[in-house]
Write an enzyme that holds these catalytic residues in place. Structure first.
Site, short mmCIF file in Angstrom:
data_model
loop_
_atom_site.label_atom_id
_atom_site.label_comp_id
_atom_site.label_asym_id
_atom_site.label_seq_id
_atom_site.Cartn_x
_atom_site.Cartn_y
_atom_site.Cartn_z
N LYS A 13 0.83 -1.20 0.00
CA LYS A 13 0.00 0.00 0.00
C LYS A 13 0.88 1.26 0.00
O LYS A 13 2.09 1.18 0.24
CB LYS A 13 -0.94 -0.06 1.21
CG LYS A 13 -1.93 -1.25 1.14
CD LYS A 13 -2.81 -1.31 2.38
CE LYS A 13 -3.83 -2.44 2.28
NZ LYS A 13 -4.71 -2.50 3.47
N PHE A 61 -15.43 3.18 7.67
CA PHE A 61 -14.06 3.60 7.33
C PHE A 61 -13.79 3.63 5.83
O PHE A 61 -12.67 3.95 5.40
CB PHE A 61 -13.03 2.69 8.03
CG PHE A 61 -13.16 1.23 7.67
CD1 PHE A 61 -12.61 0.72 6.50
CD2 PHE A 61 -13.82 0.35 8.52
CE1 PHE A 61 -12.72 -0.62 6.16
CE2 PHE A 61 -13.95 -1.00 8.19
CZ PHE A 61 -13.39 -1.48 7.01
N ARG A 89 -1.59 -14.90 3.67
CA ARG A 89 -2.35 -14.22 4.73
C ARG A 89 -1.67 -14.41 6.09
O ARG A 89 -1.64 -13.49 6.90
CB ARG A 89 -3.79 -14.75 4.79
CG ARG A 89 -4.64 -14.43 3.58
CD ARG A 89 -5.13 -13.01 3.52
NE ARG A 89 -6.01 -12.64 4.61
CZ ARG A 89 -6.80 -11.56 4.61
NH1 ARG A 89 -6.82 -10.75 3.55
NH2 ARG A 89 -7.53 -11.27 5.65
N THR A 95 -5.57 -8.19 10.10
CA THR A 95 -5.92 -6.88 9.53
C THR A 95 -5.43 -5.75 10.43
O THR A 95 -4.85 -4.76 9.96
CB THR A 95 -7.45 -6.78 9.34
OG1 THR A 95 -7.87 -7.85 8.49
CG2 THR A 95 -7.85 -5.45 8.73
N ARG A 106 2.70 -7.33 9.05
CA ARG A 106 2.00 -6.26 9.78
C ARG A 106 2.46 -6.22 11.24
O ARG A 106 2.52 -5.14 11.84
CB ARG A 106 0.48 -6.44 9.67
CG ARG A 106 -0.06 -6.06 8.28
CD ARG A 106 -1.48 -6.55 8.13
NE ARG A 106 -2.12 -6.12 6.89
CZ ARG A 106 -3.24 -6.67 6.42
NH1 ARG A 106 -3.84 -7.65 7.07
NH2 ARG A 106 -3.78 -6.23 5.29
N ASN A 116 -1.96 -0.17 7.38
CA ASN A 116 -1.42 -1.52 7.62
C ASN A 116 -0.57 -2.07 6.47
O ASN A 116 -0.40 -3.28 6.34
CB ASN A 116 -2.55 -2.47 8.04
CG ASN A 116 -3.60 -2.66 6.97
OD1 ASN A 116 -3.54 -2.01 5.93
ND2 ASN A 116 -4.56 -3.53 7.21
N HIS A 119 -1.72 -5.46 1.30
CA HIS A 119 -2.96 -6.19 0.99
C HIS A 119 -2.62 -7.61 0.56
O HIS A 119 -1.61 -7.82 -0.11
CB HIS A 119 -3.72 -5.49 -0.15
CG HIS A 119 -4.81 -6.35 -0.73
ND1 HIS A 119 -6.05 -6.45 -0.15
CD2 HIS A 119 -4.81 -7.20 -1.79
CE1 HIS A 119 -6.78 -7.31 -0.86
NE2 HIS A 119 -6.05 -7.78 -1.85
P1 IDP Z 1 -7.63 -7.32 5.05
O1 IDP Z 1 -6.84 -6.24 4.32
O2 IDP Z 1 -6.83 -7.90 6.18
O3 IDP Z 1 -8.21 -8.35 4.13
P2 IDP Z 1 -10.30 -6.15 5.20
O4 IDP Z 1 -11.29 -6.42 6.28
O5 IDP Z 1 -10.54 -6.75 3.86
O6 IDP Z 1 -8.86 -6.59 5.77
O7 IDP Z 1 -10.17 -4.57 5.08
C1 IDP Z 1 -9.49 -4.00 4.00
C2 IDP Z 1 -8.64 -2.85 4.49
O8 IDP Z 1 -9.48 -1.83 5.04
C3 IDP Z 1 -7.68 -3.20 5.64
O9 IDP Z 1 -6.49 -3.82 5.21
C4 IDP Z 1 -7.42 -1.80 6.20
O10 IDP Z 1 -6.51 -1.07 5.36
C5 IDP Z 1 -8.80 -1.15 6.08
N1 IDP Z 1 -9.55 -1.30 7.33
C6 IDP Z 1 -10.18 -2.41 7.80
N2 IDP Z 1 -10.77 -2.17 8.98
C7 IDP Z 1 -10.52 -0.87 9.27
C8 IDP Z 1 -10.89 -0.02 10.36
O11 IDP Z 1 -11.56 -0.42 11.33
N3 IDP Z 1 -10.44 1.27 10.30
C9 IDP Z 1 -9.70 1.75 9.26
N4 IDP Z 1 -9.35 0.98 8.22
C10 IDP Z 1 -9.74 -0.31 8.22
MG MG Z 2 -9.72 -8.25 2.69
#
Ligand code: IDP
Ligand code: MG
EC number: 2.7.4.6
Length: 141
Positions: A13, A61, A89, A95, A106, A116, A119
């Site tokens: 990212k 968000f 993963r 996450t 992470r 974070n 992806h």
């Molecule tokens: P992942 O990236 O681990 O698959 P997802 O739930 O698919 O997680 O969420 C996508 C992205 O959205 C996360 O990697 C993060 O950048 C952002 N994100 C997820 N939850 C939050 C939150 O509670 N606050 C801010 N950003 C979030």
């Molecule tokens: Mg995801």
């Protein structure tokens, strides 16, 4: 040997790019034994990002996520190997970096869920990318 051809989409990212973590991510996937089959640096458009995060569009968000992901270029990669989606993963961590164990990407390189750095797909992707046989294949499988 179809299982060795499993592929996952990994993207560093904008914060990971700016903080100089590209090499570290590549190193981890490469030394694990996975094979890089595509890589591109790209400043993602709003359309592409909306498509990519369609399942999250109703989350509070989402606007912050769009702004974050379009704040600079990302490095998009496709990695190949047995179990690469699940193992990828695991290598990324949770996450929320606060829930990620040390030793994960992470867990080692970031603090906040909204920044974070990386992806990783959570399911097998279909693609039309290059295919080549790595000379390491016979030493890995
Ligand atoms: P992942 O990236 O681990 O698959 P997802 O739930 O698919 O997680 O969420 C996508 C992205 O959205 C996360 O990697 C993060 O950048 C952002 N994100 C997820 N939850 C939050 C939150 O509670 N606050 C801010 N950003 C979030
Ligand atoms: Mg995801």
């Amino acid at each position: 040997m179809a299982e060795q051809k499993e592929r996952t989409f990994i993207a560093i990212k904008p914060d990971g790019v700016q903080r100089g973590i590209i090499g570290e991510v590549i190193k981890r996937f490469e030394t694990k034994g996975f094979k890089l089959v595509a890589m591109k640096m790209q400043h993602a458009s709003e359309d592409l990002l909306t498509q990519h995060y369609l399942d999250l569009k109703d989350r509070p968000f989402f606007p912050t996520l769009m702004k974050y992901m379009s704040s600079g270029p990302v490095v998009a990669m496709v990695w190949e190997g047995k179990g690469v989606v699940k193992t990828g993963r695991v290598m990324l961590g949770e996450t929320n970096p606060a829930d990620s164990k040390p030793g994960t990407i992470r867990g080692d390189f970031c603090i906040d869920v909204s920044k974070n750095i990386i992806h990783g797909s959570d399911s097998v992707e279909n693609d039309e990318l290059v295919h080549y046989t790595s000379c390491a294949a016979s030493w890995l499988y």
